[in-house]
Design a protein around this motif. Structure first.
Motif, PDB file in Angstrom:
ATOM      1  N   SER A 142       0.726  -0.757   0.161  1.00  0.00           N
ATOM      2  CA  SER A 142       0.158  -0.117  -0.052  1.00  0.00           C
ATOM      3  C   SER A 142       0.988   1.401  -0.210  1.00  0.00           C
ATOM      4  O   SER A 142       0.322   2.668  -0.313  1.00  0.00           O
ATOM      5  CB  SER A 142      -1.155  -0.175   0.769  1.00  0.00           C
ATOM      6  OG  SER A 142       0.105  -0.110   2.542  1.00  0.00           O
ATOM      7  N   ASP A 143       2.220   1.333   0.011  1.00  0.00           N
ATOM      8  CA  ASP A 143       3.114   2.021   0.457  1.00  0.00           C
ATOM      9  C   ASP A 143       3.270   2.219  -0.677  1.00  0.00           C
ATOM     10  O   ASP A 143       4.230   3.201  -0.838  1.00  0.00           O
ATOM     11  CB  ASP A 143       3.904   1.810   1.463  1.00  0.00           C
ATOM     12  CG  ASP A 143       5.112   1.334   1.267  1.00  0.00           C
ATOM     13  OD1 ASP A 143       4.386   0.412   0.585  1.00  0.00           O
ATOM     14  OD2 ASP A 143       5.837   1.150   2.477  1.00  0.00           O
ATOM     15  N   GLY A 144       3.399   1.267  -2.035  1.00  0.00           N
ATOM     16  CA  GLY A 144       3.993   1.879  -2.955  1.00  0.00           C
ATOM     17  C   GLY A 144       5.449   1.070  -3.444  1.00  0.00           C
ATOM     18  O   GLY A 144       5.934   0.719  -4.213  1.00  0.00           O
TER      19      GLY A 144
END
Length: 90
Positions: free
Chosen positions: A14-16
């Motif tokens: 989710s943080d890439g």
């Protein structure tokens, strides 16, 4: 059998961050243990005809133990981190 222990997939957190997700095939641990037992039994039976084959028992035991160790993905990750650190230090 070790080539078919798991599949690796690319995923995004989710943080890439891009990560690899390794998924063990269902039932592979039981299959590898059965393979090890069958190989030991085959070696035992073959050594009745050719006793020198028992010299291979230690190598077979090592191979089977290492193959089962391949199921421990945390151990694998630790080894990869150690190799990476050693490469960075050199």
């Amino acid at each position: 059998a070790t080539a078919s222990i798991a599949q690796v997939h690319r995923a995004n957190l989710s943080d890439g961050r891009c990560v690899a997700v390794k998924i063990r095939h269902r039932g592979i641990e039981e299959l590898l243990k059965l393979d090890a037992l069958l190989a030991a039994e085959l070696l035992q039976q073959a050594s009745e005809q050719e006793p020198r084959l028992l010299e291979l028992k230690s190598s077979l035991d090592d191979f089977c133990a290492e193959t089962l160790r391949e199921l421990d993905f945390l151990h694998e990750a630790s080894n990869m981190e150690r190799v990476s650190a050693n490469l960075e230090a050199s």
